[in-house]
Design a protein around this motif. Sequence first.
Motif, PDB file in Angstrom:
ATOM      1  N   ARG A  67       0.939  -1.156   0.139  1.00  0.00           N
ATOM      2  CA  ARG A  67       0.062   0.064   0.119  1.00  0.00           C
ATOM      3  C   ARG A  67       0.882   1.189   0.007  1.00  0.00           C
ATOM      4  O   ARG A  67       2.084   1.105   0.589  1.00  0.00           O
ATOM      5  CB  ARG A  67      -0.915  -0.024   1.295  1.00  0.00           C
ATOM      6  N   VAL A  68       0.539   2.172  -0.652  1.00  0.00           N
ATOM      7  CA  VAL A  68       1.287   3.472  -0.791  1.00  0.00           C
ATOM      8  C   VAL A  68       0.816   4.786  -0.280  1.00  0.00           C
ATOM      9  O   VAL A  68      -0.491   5.037  -0.410  1.00  0.00           O
ATOM     10  CB  VAL A  68       1.960   3.432  -2.351  1.00  0.00           C
ATOM     11  N   VAL A  69       1.371   5.631   0.218  1.00  0.00           N
ATOM     12  CA  VAL A  69       1.056   6.726   0.400  1.00  0.00           C
ATOM     13  C   VAL A  69       1.812   7.890  -0.743  1.00  0.00           C
ATOM     14  O   VAL A  69       3.030   7.707  -0.618  1.00  0.00           O
ATOM     15  CB  VAL A  69       1.430   7.311   1.810  1.00  0.00           C
ATOM     16  N   VAL A  70       0.895   8.724  -1.591  1.00  0.00           N
ATOM     17  CA  VAL A  70       1.477   9.439  -2.621  1.00  0.00           C
ATOM     18  C   VAL A  70       1.585  10.902  -1.554  1.00  0.00           C
ATOM     19  O   VAL A  70       0.793  11.678  -1.720  1.00  0.00           O
ATOM     20  CB  VAL A  70       0.610   9.505  -3.694  1.00  0.00           C
ATOM     21  N   ALA A  71       2.819  11.157  -1.221  1.00  0.00           N
ATOM     22  CA  ALA A  71       3.069  12.594  -0.407  1.00  0.00           C
ATOM     23  C   ALA A  71       3.644  13.448  -1.353  1.00  0.00           C
ATOM     24  O   ALA A  71       4.564  13.466  -1.627  1.00  0.00           O
ATOM     25  CB  ALA A  71       3.827  12.041   0.632  1.00  0.00           C
ATOM     26  N   ASP A  72       2.778  14.609  -1.913  1.00  0.00           N
ATOM     27  CA  ASP A  72       3.485  15.384  -2.831  1.00  0.00           C
ATOM     28  C   ASP A  72       2.857  16.734  -2.451  1.00  0.00           C
ATOM     29  O   ASP A  72       1.782  17.069  -1.836  1.00  0.00           O
ATOM     30  CB  ASP A  72       2.906  15.020  -4.125  1.00  0.00           C
ATOM     31  N   MET A  73       3.648  17.902  -2.702  1.00  0.00           N
ATOM     32  CA  MET A  73       3.445  19.152  -2.637  1.00  0.00           C
ATOM     33  C   MET A  73       1.944  19.540  -3.450  1.00  0.00           C
ATOM     34  O   MET A  73       1.435  20.281  -3.008  1.00  0.00           O
ATOM     35  CB  MET A  73       4.533  20.102  -2.773  1.00  0.00           C
ATOM     36  N   ASP A  74       2.130  18.901  -4.738  1.00  0.00           N
ATOM     37  CA  ASP A  74       0.959  19.136  -5.455  1.00  0.00           C
ATOM     38  C   ASP A  74      -0.301  18.172  -5.218  1.00  0.00           C
ATOM     39  O   ASP A  74      -0.200  17.106  -5.806  1.00  0.00           O
ATOM     40  CB  ASP A  74       1.671  18.981  -6.821  1.00  0.00           C
ATOM     41  N   GLY A  75      -1.168  18.740  -4.274  1.00  0.00           N
ATOM     42  CA  GLY A  75      -2.310  17.982  -3.674  1.00  0.00           C
ATOM     43  C   GLY A  75      -3.101  17.434  -4.897  1.00  0.00           C
ATOM     44  O   GLY A  75      -3.498  16.110  -4.716  1.00  0.00           O
ATOM     45  N   ALA A  76      -3.339  18.254  -5.993  1.00  0.00           N
ATOM     46  CA  ALA A  76      -4.387  17.845  -6.811  1.00  0.00           C
ATOM     47  C   ALA A  76      -3.721  16.625  -7.465  1.00  0.00           C
ATOM     48  O   ALA A  76      -4.452  15.415  -7.829  1.00  0.00           O
ATOM     49  CB  ALA A  76      -4.716  18.716  -7.859  1.00  0.00           C
ATOM     50  N   ALA A  77      -2.424  16.788  -8.076  1.00  0.00           N
ATOM     51  CA  ALA A  77      -1.838  15.657  -8.722  1.00  0.00           C
ATOM     52  C   ALA A  77      -1.679  14.433  -7.922  1.00  0.00           C
ATOM     53  O   ALA A  77      -1.781  13.059  -8.435  1.00  0.00           O
ATOM     54  CB  ALA A  77      -0.500  16.334  -9.140  1.00  0.00           C
ATOM     55  N   ALA A  78      -1.354  14.699  -6.534  1.00  0.00           N
ATOM     56  CA  ALA A  78      -1.364  13.352  -5.850  1.00  0.00           C
ATOM     57  C   ALA A  78      -2.612  12.747  -5.799  1.00  0.00           C
ATOM     58  O   ALA A  78      -2.804  11.618  -5.651  1.00  0.00           O
ATOM     59  CB  ALA A  78      -0.793  13.877  -4.183  1.00  0.00           C
TER      60      ALA A  78
END
Length: 248
Positions: free
Chosen positions: A33-44
């Motif tokens: 399972r993954v957490v997509v942790a990105d400054m660009d919340g929409a893209a995440a």
Amino acid sequence: MDLGLNGKVAIVTGGARGIGLSICERFLAEGARVVVADMDGAAAGEAAAALSPDGAAALAVTCDVTDRASVETMVRATLDAFGTIDVLVNNAGFTRDMRIGRMSETDWDLVVDVVLKGAYQCTKAVMPTMIEKNSGRIISISSRAYLGNPGQANYSAAKAGLLGFTRAMSLEAGRHFITVNAVAPGIVETEAVRSLPHFDKIRANAEKTVAIPRMGQVSDVADAVAFLASDRAGYISGEVLHVTGGRY
Ligand SMILES: NC(=O)c1ccc[n+]([C@@H]2O[C@H](COP(=O)([O-])OP(=O)(O)OC[C@H]3O[C@@H](n4cnc5c(N)ncnc54)[C@H](O)[C@@H]3O)[C@@H](O)[C@H]2O)c1
């Protein structure tokens, strides 16, 4: 080879696109399972929805890795959603290329902060959970540029610093059976690289100068990260794995 990643929980910073997204895809393919942790919340959010349409295996979190509060919130969200953390991939990063005479202090700070402070904040935030479990994998995406590239004094310094951070952390974390490694890609064909005006030249140059005559692909990096994150790499720590097609 069974990588033993089934059911594991991995945080990938900068996971919304490019190399980070490919790492997320690879982990999911292995049953993690993954957490997509990105400054660009929409893209995440878009990435997580595509990775796991029912939301069971991917969580999007808006996170600026240079900001302690933001990182702590992201780690709490991970624990709330998935209950644990097995793998951290410090992948968020970008370039602000400029010869030193024209490199502003902001260009310097932005690049050094995202690479070094980001790795520091995220590593520090996941360590208590990994220490409690007496296991964990921390993998940081450096770059072949750690060897030094003209016009990249900020980026080369930060990516070299990341290797020092990796070695120091491997010595601190080893007694908890946590491994800490780095991956150093050469130039990788991401969308951002593909959209450069001189992309054709970059590709032609790679085909001429790299021992394996093609550009690196995001999946090349993801495969290396998956191995280092796996149960098969439990006695490998403090290393830098070059994914450069033999050019370094
Ligand atoms: N593409 C290459 O040729 C190449 C080569 C060697 C190393 N790398 C390294 O690989 C990593 C990924 O590169 P990429 O080419 O996939 O980049 P990319 O620009 O395609 O994706 C980077 C992601 O990081 C996110 N990000 C940026 N700053 C952030 C921050 N402060 N907090 C959280 N997220 C943030 C961005 O929103 C973006 O989604 C970087 O560390 C880069 O330096 C890339």
